[in-house]
Design a protein around this motif. Structure first.
Motif, short mmCIF file in Angstrom:
data_model
loop_
_atom_site.label_atom_id
_atom_site.label_comp_id
_atom_site.label_asym_id
_atom_site.label_seq_id
_atom_site.Cartn_x
_atom_site.Cartn_y
_atom_site.Cartn_z
N PRO A 21 36.25 31.00 23.21
CA PRO A 21 37.61 30.69 23.67
C PRO A 21 37.93 31.26 25.06
CG PRO A 21 37.65 31.57 21.45
CD PRO A 21 36.25 31.70 21.94
N MET A 22 37.39 32.42 25.38
CA MET A 22 37.67 33.01 26.69
C MET A 22 37.07 32.15 27.80
SD MET A 22 39.48 35.40 27.48
CE MET A 22 39.98 36.21 28.95
N GLY A 23 35.94 31.53 27.55
CA GLY A 23 35.33 30.63 28.51
C GLY A 23 36.18 29.40 28.76
N ILE A 24 36.77 28.88 27.69
CA ILE A 24 37.65 27.72 27.84
C ILE A 24 38.90 28.10 28.62
CG2 ILE A 24 39.18 26.16 26.54
CD1 ILE A 24 36.30 25.28 26.66
N ILE A 25 39.48 29.26 28.32
CA ILE A 25 40.66 29.71 29.06
C ILE A 25 40.34 29.84 30.54
CG2 ILE A 25 42.23 31.67 29.40
CD1 ILE A 25 42.05 32.07 26.32
N ASN A 82 46.53 26.28 43.72
CA ASN A 82 47.08 27.61 43.51
C ASN A 82 45.91 28.59 43.45
OD1 ASN A 82 48.21 29.98 42.52
ND2 ASN A 82 49.72 28.88 41.29
N THR A 83 45.76 29.37 44.50
CA THR A 83 44.60 30.26 44.57
C THR A 83 44.66 31.40 43.56
OG1 THR A 83 45.66 31.51 46.34
CG2 THR A 83 44.17 29.74 46.99
N ALA A 84 45.84 31.81 43.16
CA ALA A 84 45.95 32.91 42.20
C ALA A 84 45.39 32.50 40.84
CB ALA A 84 47.40 33.36 42.07
N ILE A 85 45.82 31.36 40.34
CA ILE A 85 45.35 30.90 39.04
C ILE A 85 43.87 30.54 39.10
CG2 ILE A 85 45.60 29.11 37.27
CD1 ILE A 85 48.56 29.02 37.95
N GLY A 86 43.47 29.85 40.14
CA GLY A 86 42.06 29.51 40.31
C GLY A 86 41.18 30.74 40.43
N GLY A 87 41.68 31.74 41.14
CA GLY A 87 40.93 32.98 41.29
C GLY A 87 40.77 33.72 39.98
N VAL A 88 41.82 33.74 39.17
CA VAL A 88 41.74 34.40 37.86
C VAL A 88 40.70 33.70 36.99
CG1 VAL A 88 43.02 34.80 35.71
CG2 VAL A 88 44.07 35.36 37.90
N GLY A 89 40.74 32.37 36.98
CA GLY A 89 39.76 31.63 36.19
C GLY A 89 38.34 31.87 36.68
N ALA A 90 38.15 31.91 37.99
CA ALA A 90 36.82 32.14 38.55
C ALA A 90 36.31 33.55 38.22
CB ALA A 90 36.85 31.93 40.06
N LEU A 137 35.25 33.70 34.56
CA LEU A 137 33.96 33.04 34.37
C LEU A 137 32.81 33.88 34.89
CD1 LEU A 137 34.55 29.24 35.10
CD2 LEU A 137 33.83 30.29 32.97
N VAL A 138 32.99 34.50 36.05
CA VAL A 138 31.93 35.35 36.61
C VAL A 138 31.68 36.54 35.70
CG1 VAL A 138 31.39 36.90 38.52
CG2 VAL A 138 32.23 34.61 38.99
N MET A 139 32.75 37.13 35.17
CA MET A 139 32.57 38.27 34.27
C MET A 139 31.84 37.86 32.99
SD MET A 139 36.22 40.19 34.86
CE MET A 139 36.00 41.29 33.49
N LEU A 157 29.70 35.34 32.74
CA LEU A 157 28.31 35.08 33.13
C LEU A 157 27.54 36.38 33.33
CD1 LEU A 157 28.84 32.11 35.59
CD2 LEU A 157 27.72 32.02 33.36
N ALA A 158 28.16 37.37 33.94
CA ALA A 158 27.50 38.64 34.20
C ALA A 158 27.24 39.39 32.89
CB ALA A 158 28.34 39.51 35.12
N GLN A 159 28.14 39.25 31.94
CA GLN A 159 28.01 39.93 30.65
C GLN A 159 26.83 39.38 29.86
OE1 GLN A 159 31.28 39.21 28.02
NE2 GLN A 159 30.86 41.03 26.80
N SER A 160 26.62 38.07 29.92
CA SER A 160 25.57 37.46 29.11
C SER A 160 24.19 37.63 29.74
CB SER A 160 25.85 35.99 28.88
OG SER A 160 25.73 35.29 30.10
N GLY A 161 24.13 37.94 31.02
CA GLY A 161 22.84 38.04 31.71
C GLY A 161 22.22 39.34 31.47
#
Length: 61
Positions: free
Chosen positions: A25-29, A42-50, A53-55, A57-61
């Motif tokens: 679910p966190m990935g979908i959010i 909106n860079t704020a919302i897009g930045g939060v989503g990005a 997602l990076v966190m 991806l980094a966690q699973s690697g």
């Protein structure tokens, strides 16, 4: 032109399902926040989503 739109929509849905299967679910959010941020320019919302997602991806690697 309609076939291109259908293909793009199918790819987007496929990617969304992959994110949900892999990151839950966190990935979908994060994916939805990134999509909304890009569409609304909106860079704020897009930045939060990005960042989320990076966190994930980094966690699973």
């Amino acid at each position: 032109m309609p076939i291109v739109a259908i293909v793009i929509a199918a790819l987007a849905i496929g990617f969304e399902q992959l994110v949900q299967w892999r990151y839950g679910p966190m990935g979908i959010i994060a994916f939805v926040a990134l999509s909304i941020g890009i569409k609304a320019k909106n860079t704020a919302i897009g930045g939060v989503g990005a960042v989320i997602l990076v966190m994930l991806l980094a966690q699973s690697g």
